[in-house]
Design an enzyme around this catalytic site. Structure first.
Site, mmCIF file in Angstrom:
data_model
loop_
_atom_site.group_PDB
_atom_site.id
_atom_site.type_symbol
_atom_site.label_atom_id
_atom_site.label_comp_id
_atom_site.label_asym_id
_atom_site.label_seq_id
_atom_site.Cartn_x
_atom_site.Cartn_y
_atom_site.Cartn_z
ATOM 1 N N ASP A 66 0.864 -1.174 0.000
ATOM 2 C CA ASP A 66 0.000 0.000 0.000
ATOM 3 C C ASP A 66 0.908 1.235 0.000
ATOM 4 O OD1 ASP A 66 -2.182 1.638 -0.110
ATOM 5 O OD2 ASP A 66 -3.245 0.715 1.550
HETATM 6 C C1 BGC Z 1 -5.059 3.252 0.040
HETATM 7 C C2 BGC Z 1 -5.229 2.227 -1.047
HETATM 8 C C3 BGC Z 1 -5.091 2.879 -2.398
HETATM 9 C C4 BGC Z 1 -3.745 3.575 -2.478
HETATM 10 C C5 BGC Z 1 -3.476 4.236 -3.807
HETATM 11 C C6 BGC Z 1 -3.789 4.078 -0.160
HETATM 12 O O1 BGC Z 1 -3.712 5.127 0.743
HETATM 13 O O2 BGC Z 1 -5.043 2.596 1.283
HETATM 14 O O3 BGC Z 1 -6.479 1.597 -0.909
HETATM 15 O O4 BGC Z 1 -5.235 1.927 -3.409
HETATM 16 O O5 BGC Z 1 -3.687 4.564 -1.464
HETATM 17 O O6 BGC Z 1 -4.285 5.328 -3.995
#
Ligand code: BGC
Length: 743
Positions: free
Chosen positions: A284
């Site tokens: 993530d």
């Molecule tokens: C979120 C993810 C997301 C990623 C990219 C993160 O902060 O937890 O779910 O896909 O950002 O935007």
């Protein structure tokens, strides 16, 4: 050593087989040949993912992305917007790098791309798998036309705490419903063939147990026993894998003392070894760097080492693999075989998407324009919004509204476009969203008086008087109140789950006029409604209903369609009951209200144990009668199946859909079992007077659960059967499961 989950091993087929294009073997050969030409630096470059500058979805450091791509130090870009930008970056990758390896573009296509569907939790309330799958098909058509290859969806985190803002992104509290929806979403995004330029590679997230954040506070620690992980949190991930999902995203949270992004147990032992996953795992956003504040890595190289060796293949924005993996590979701390495995998985994903044949996947500005907001996309969004809304109260048939009603429309949310499309709106534009006010004024020309009343936040009561005056000269009040879009989603947890601001007070004032009051509730989560329920005659939960939310709500208010949504998450009476979910395990001192007060039972002094509205609940404009419920046989044998049937009749005056639900209770097991568990559902539409027999077929494997040794199987003994319109469905019979091998 943990015993391998038998069912998982049997049912999960390697994803390569499932979305194998006929020439899968050829793709693998091609990837192997390419890998053989790559330097260690070029391999590590494939593991790097950067956000396009200016569109970050997390804490960011700006850099010259173009120069990094040209140097072969980037494998993927997220948040690139539109054909122009994606083609620009791709051109650099395929024209300026030594090996011309195309980039893969990722984006959060969560509930639509430009046509925005209701938030995911709302969609789950439809229990309509075909409509959900279709919404992802449409999202894929739009996003792929904009140059996106890969969506960071479906989000399948089971969530039992409405304080957590990200409940809006998932399918709620139940693993069975969550698994069914996970499959539908993966099918919708990926289709049958990833080389189809209108498909998207899916990424199931966040692995794992992110939804169990303590106290509902986003990014917080989770402690989840392995048996609960396997019975509750893992099933939707396994379902996504069965449907062929190509990638996984590692979660932010610390799970039982090891952050998910450094968990070899999750990323290697379970995901690869048990389940046979052969796609790739992306971290993530900065979750590898976060191993430092988690306190599990002492420095940056250690963070990179832990995450990579655990099985996290791609580094989203931590910027740690690129600087530190070369030395770690050089020293042997990271085996070359591990690097090759990760790069192979990423290159294979690119190959399966057809990127080596056409790195632009047939994009053009013309196609991009043509793909968005097509009439059939908007119609599907309207349809899903109608099916997602849940009628929670309707005294004296206040709804539907009379055709000639004079309506006082109150509330900021009736008139704001941005709130309709919610968090994670991708490229959804607020100016395309149609409000309740616009739709209601169109459906009831000259009969609607709008008054703001109060904003959704804050303590300004200066609009109350005008709203009350509007109510007085109308036949009925429709108040559109609740949470604005910014109160749910990532980093948007709340400790209070009441309707915010002075909106509840406004309702009380409107009530005093004596006019019937309809509350249309906007919410990104279950709310505690005790303080408003008495002030309303009808309550329609609209969630955050998307681009076509206004017309969809008016379709329901006017009676053109009957509400049919059923709650995918329990609505508590107050926040003190949280976590509250229908499929909790039995205690040794269960409280039974039918038996009257008993001090020494599991209960509160100040609130009943029951929720305000149970899981699976939702009213309709018609009535349904359940009859002839039958469990076909008193026994189910190890190699047999059980037939459970019921007849449902529409006994009211309008056509409507009902979601028929089947629950089981395993009366005694080797571990304590949930008081009931959803095991089947069917959404049916019946005309007035029409009836239908619904048949559920259960197999022994449907009774299986994890035991203390983590084996997964059904145990002999008695099962109670409940069938009805929600999770409080009555018991209709029971049967005994028999397995001579286990007796
Ligand atoms: C979120 C993810 C997301 C990623 C990219 C993160 O902060 O937890 O779910 O896909 O950002 O935007």
């Amino acid at each position: 050593m943990k015993l391998r989950s038998v069912a998982a091993a049997l049912s999960v087929v390697s994803s390569s087989i499932l979305f194998a294009a006929p020439d899968e073997a050829a793709l693998r050969e091609k990837v192997a040949a390419l890998l053989a030409q790559m330097s260690t630096e070029e391999k590590i470059g494939q593991l790097v993912q950067y956000s396009a500058p200016g569109a970050e979805t997390g804490p960011a450091t700006r850099r010259n992305v173009e120069a990094e791509i040209a140097a072969g130090r980037v494998g993927s870009i997220l948040n690139a917007i539109g054909v122009e930008q994606t083609r620009h970056y791709q051109k650099i990758a395929v024209e300026q790098t030594r090996l011309k390896i195309p980039l893969i573009f990722g984006y959060d296509v969560i509930h639509g791309y430009q046509t925005i569907f209701p938030i995911n939790l709302a969609q789950a309330a439809s229990w309509d798998l075909a409509a959900i799958e279709n919404s992802e098909r449409i999202a894929a058509i739009e996003a792929s036309a904009a140059g996106i290859h890969w969506t960071f969806a479906p989000m399948v985190d089971i969530a039992r705490d409405p304080r957590w803002g990200r409940v809006m992104e998932g399918s709620g509290e139940d693993p069975f419903l969550g698994s069914a929806i996970a499959r539908a979403r993966v099918r919708g995004f990926q289709g049958d063939d990833l080389t189809n330029p209108e498909s998207l590679l899916a990424c199931v997230k966040h692995f794992a147990a992110y939804g169990a954040a303590q106290a509902g506070r986003d990014y917080n620690t989770t402690d989840v026993p392995e048996i609960v992980l396997r019975d509750v949190y893992f099933p939707p991930f396994q379902a996504a894998l069965e449907a062929g999902v190509g990638t996984f995203m590692a979660a932010f949270n610390d799970l039982n003392g090891v952050p998910a992004s450094a968990s070899k147990f999750l990323m290697t032992d379970v995901l690869r070894k048990e389940w046979g996953f052969d796609g790739f795992v992306v971290s993530d956003w900065t979750s590898i760097r976060e191993l430092l504040p988690h306190g599990i890595a002492a420095d940056e190289p250690e963070a990179a080492l832990l995450a990579f060796n655990a099985g996290v293949d791609m580094d989203m924005e931590s910027r740690l693999y690129l600087p530190h993996l070369p030395a770690l590979v050089e020293s042997g701390a990271v085996p070359m075989s591990r690097l090759d495995e990760a790069v192979t998985a990423i290159l294979l994903a690119k190959a399966r998407l057809g990127l080596f044949e056409d790195p632009y996947r047939g994009t053009s500005e013309e196609r991009e324009k043509q793909a968005m907001l097509r009439p059939e996309h908007l119609e599907a969004a309207r349809d899903l919004a109608r099916k997602s809304a849940v009628l929670l109260k309707n005294e004296r048939s206040t709804l539907p509204l009379r055709k000639d009603a004079k309506i006082a429309l109150v509330g900021q949310l009736a008139d704001t476009q941005r709130d309709l499309i919610g968090e994670w709106r991708a490229r959804g534009r607020e100016e395309d969203a149609v409000t309740v006010r616009t739709a209601l004024e169109k459906a009831y020309p000259g009969r609607v008086t709008y008054a703001l009343g109060a904003k959704s936040m804050g303590d300004d009561r200066s609009g109350f008087a005008a709203a009350v005056a509007a109510a007085k000269k109308s036949d009925v009040v429709v108040a559109v109140l609740g949470e604005g879009w910014f109160l749910s989603g990532e980093a948007s947890s709340r400790s209070s789950i009441k309707i915010p601001g002075v909106q509840a007070e406004l309702l009380a004032e409107l009530r005093k006029t004596g006019k019937p009051v309809v509350l249309v509730l906007f919410a990104g989560r279950p709310l505690a409604l005790a303080n408003v329920l008495d002030h309303v005659d009808a309550l329609l939960l609209a969630w955050l209903p998307g681009t076509m939310g206004g017309p969809a709500i008016v379709d329901l208010l006017s009676g053109a369609f009957s509400p049919s949504g059923k709650l995918p998450m329990t609505f508590p009476r107050n926040v003190g009951q949280v976590p509250i979910f229908y499929n909790h395990r039995a205690t040794g001192r269960p409280f039974d209200p039918a038996k009257g007060p008993d001090k020494w039972k599991s209960q509160y002094l100040d609130v009943p144990n029951t929720p305000q509205f149970p899981f699976g609940f939702g009213l309709s404009y018609t009535t349904f009668k359940y009859s002839d419920a039958r469990v076909a046989s008193p026994t189910l044998d190890a190699n047999g199946n059980q037939r459970i049937s019921v007849t449902v009749k529409n006994t009211g005056r309008v056509e409507a859909a009902e979601v028929v639900q089947l629950y089981l209770r395993d009366v005694a097991g080797s571990v304590t079992r949930p008081v009931r568990e959803l095991k089947g559902f069917e959404r049916i539409t019946l005309k007035p007077g029409e009836s239908r027999e619904i048949v559920f077929t259960l197999k022994p494997q449907d009774l299986a659960f994890h035991r203390t040794d983590m084996s997964f199987k059904p145990e002999p003994g008695k099962f109670e059967v409940f069938v009805g319109p929600d999770s409080t469905a009555p018991k209709i019979g029971e049967f005994t499961y028999r397995d001579p091998a286990q007796n």
